[in-house]
Design an enzyme around this catalytic site. Sequence first.
Site, PDB file in Angstrom:
ATOM      1  N   GLU A 331      -7.945   0.250  -2.912  1.00  0.00           N
ATOM      2  CA  GLU A 331      -8.334  -1.152  -2.722  1.00  0.00           C
ATOM      3  C   GLU A 331      -9.616  -1.414  -3.498  1.00  0.00           C
ATOM      4  O   GLU A 331     -10.504  -0.570  -3.549  1.00  0.00           O
ATOM      5  CB  GLU A 331      -8.517  -1.401  -1.208  1.00  0.00           C
ATOM      6  CG  GLU A 331      -9.376  -2.570  -0.812  1.00  0.00           C
ATOM      7  CD  GLU A 331      -8.810  -3.929  -1.219  1.00  0.00           C
ATOM      8  OE1 GLU A 331      -7.599  -4.155  -1.104  1.00  0.00           O
ATOM      9  OE2 GLU A 331      -9.623  -4.760  -1.685  1.00  0.00           O
ATOM     10  N   CYS A 408       3.066 -12.047  -2.869  1.00  0.00           N
ATOM     11  CA  CYS A 408       2.787 -13.422  -2.433  1.00  0.00           C
ATOM     12  C   CYS A 408       3.101 -14.407  -3.556  1.00  0.00           C
ATOM     13  O   CYS A 408       2.784 -15.582  -3.453  1.00  0.00           O
ATOM     14  CB  CYS A 408       1.350 -13.566  -1.951  1.00  0.00           C
ATOM     15  SG  CYS A 408       0.147 -12.996  -3.144  1.00  0.00           S
TER      16      CYS A 408
HETATM   17  N1  SAH Z   1      -1.962  -4.842   1.958  1.00  0.00           N
HETATM   18  C1  SAH Z   1      -3.111  -5.518   2.482  1.00  0.00           C
HETATM   19  C2  SAH Z   1      -3.852  -6.391   1.464  1.00  0.00           C
HETATM   20  C3  SAH Z   1      -3.021  -7.272   0.591  1.00  0.00           C
HETATM   21  S1  SAH Z   1      -3.873  -8.545  -0.243  1.00  0.00           S
HETATM   22  C4  SAH Z   1      -2.729  -6.327   3.710  1.00  0.00           C
HETATM   23  O1  SAH Z   1      -1.564  -6.574   3.957  1.00  0.00           O
HETATM   24  O2  SAH Z   1      -3.634  -6.715   4.445  1.00  0.00           O
HETATM   25  C5  SAH Z   1      -4.239  -7.867  -1.780  1.00  0.00           C
HETATM   26  C6  SAH Z   1      -5.427  -6.932  -1.752  1.00  0.00           C
HETATM   27  O3  SAH Z   1      -5.593  -6.441  -3.088  1.00  0.00           O
HETATM   28  C7  SAH Z   1      -6.764  -7.544  -1.375  1.00  0.00           C
HETATM   29  O4  SAH Z   1      -7.361  -6.767  -0.378  1.00  0.00           O
HETATM   30  C8  SAH Z   1      -7.593  -7.500  -2.668  1.00  0.00           C
HETATM   31  O5  SAH Z   1      -8.960  -7.284  -2.436  1.00  0.00           O
HETATM   32  C9  SAH Z   1      -6.977  -6.315  -3.367  1.00  0.00           C
HETATM   33  N2  SAH Z   1      -7.064  -6.241  -4.826  1.00  0.00           N
HETATM   34  C10 SAH Z   1      -7.124  -7.245  -5.732  1.00  0.00           C
HETATM   35  N3  SAH Z   1      -7.084  -6.770  -6.975  1.00  0.00           N
HETATM   36  C11 SAH Z   1      -6.981  -5.420  -6.881  1.00  0.00           C
HETATM   37  C12 SAH Z   1      -6.873  -4.359  -7.837  1.00  0.00           C
HETATM   38  N4  SAH Z   1      -6.873  -4.612  -9.127  1.00  0.00           N
HETATM   39  N5  SAH Z   1      -6.770  -3.100  -7.369  1.00  0.00           N
HETATM   40  C13 SAH Z   1      -6.778  -2.827  -6.046  1.00  0.00           C
HETATM   41  N6  SAH Z   1      -6.876  -3.793  -5.093  1.00  0.00           N
HETATM   42  C14 SAH Z   1      -6.979  -5.073  -5.506  1.00  0.00           C
END
Ligand code: SAH
Length: 502
Positions: A331, A408
């Site tokens: 993350e 999404c």
């Molecule tokens: N699976 C989790 C979060 C999904 S939302 C849940 O269901 O709660 C997408 C997440 O990706 C967010 O927490 C955001 O901070 C993270 N994110 C965005 N770009 C990213 C990247 N390049 N690498 C890793 N995480 C990322």
Amino acid sequence: MEKNQILELQIEDLGTEGEGIGKADGYTVFIPGALPGEKVRALLVKAKKNYGYGKLLEILEPSSDRTEPLCPAAARCGGCQLQHMRYEGQLRYKQKKVQDCMERIGGFRDVVVQPVLGMEEPFHYRNKAQFPVGKGKDGIEMGFYAKHSHRIVKQDHCLLQHPVNQQILQILHDFMVEFQISAYEEETHRGLVRHVLTRVGTFTGEIMVCIIINGKKLPHQEVLVERLQQIEGMASIQLNINREQTNVILGKKNILLWGKPAICDTVDGILFEISPHSFYQVNPQQMQVLYRKALEAADLKGEETVLDLYCGIGTISLYLAQKAKRVFGVEIVPEAVENAKTNAAANGFTNAEFAAGAAEDVIPKLYTQGKISHADVVVVDPPRKGCDQILLETIVKLAPEKLVYVSCDPATLARDASYLRENGYQLESVQPVDMFPMTAHVETVVLLSKLNTKQHIEVELNLDELDLTDAEKKATYQEIKDYVLEHSGLKVSSLYIAQVKQ
Ligand code: SAH
């Protein structure tokens, strides 16, 4: 077509933002508020060469999906796009939206998209709100931004939000008036209070309030804290410092004024702590539906090594850790990774580890270093822009048997799924879940499985030259697929139109 022209149009479809799409003499017009099947009169407010934008003036023949929005601000507020459509209609639209993306963008010809899993009570589902605070004609205003603008639409009784927000906004408003605390002005970058962020742990009742300010401190903050504390369930009151001239709501620094730095919520019996900067699904009821579907798709037996990429505070990771041998989450937001580690420990998981960084950096790097060479299951849940190419390439090298894609945005999902199909993965199931009733957004869980190359064949056909309708083409593909299956015993991974040169 010219601006200010009045047109009569038949609405044929809904666009990605939930706007009606009408045609007049082959000219396409996007009309917010209009529904498929309707005949409308619209004013052309913007006219480009091949398409334009219209303002709905009159509905000449209404759709059977049309309903009166419950919220008086629905047409002005940018929060909801589909309140004027009956909920069943919204679910059908979202299913079609996913289907269209998979077919048109992904090139999947024989995809079955399951009906969208919707809510029984599709209101008051949100656990998070970010209200802009500004100065209007009548003094301090708090609410939501109007469509495509930063004009604040006052919102007292938002039907998507938790009712406690009304109380929080009232307290903050009265406090600002009493102590002459200024509201932020975007144009001049002056004034103090920019936004108020609220979060509610739906299953624990814990509440967080975070006031975002363009300054170092909030005068008389102890009075505000004293008043907010009276709200039942209040667990965390924070300031966030954001002095940048930016549209990004949160600044980097949080100051805890009272209570805990993070609130808690539970999902199917697992306890999660959530900081102001961490992502947490906004619809907790549907989040459970979504995660159960993701877990079902992963079909874990207990021996698997699982990657959970874009893992946030580790919600999906810990769901999977209940059934897997080992889970590794990645993350980008460091605070969320800290939450994830705490969450794993607090719930007694010893088989879940987390790393902070961009998935497209961390995973290729670990692969190159030989630290990860294989995964049995990979789960990705990226933001709207989808996965980076380099990450997809590395996932293919890790050769997981199953890949669960939680998305999404169906457009980027279709793009990424198409790449995976071309690289040895087969689409097994497509299940949309309605996380955002009344809006045009849709969440989808897709399962892709690795094909055994010895058993798979790709059939490329060019039916474009033939004068067939889409339905006829589909039927022809199906026939050929059945024929190949029957006669060769091979599995057909994909059938799609190819531009075959003669
Ligand atoms: N699976 C989790 C979060 C999904 S939302 C849940 O269901 O709660 C997408 C997440 O990706 C967010 O927490 C955001 O901070 C993270 N994110 C965005 N770009 C990213 C990247 N390049 N690498 C890793 N995480 C990322």
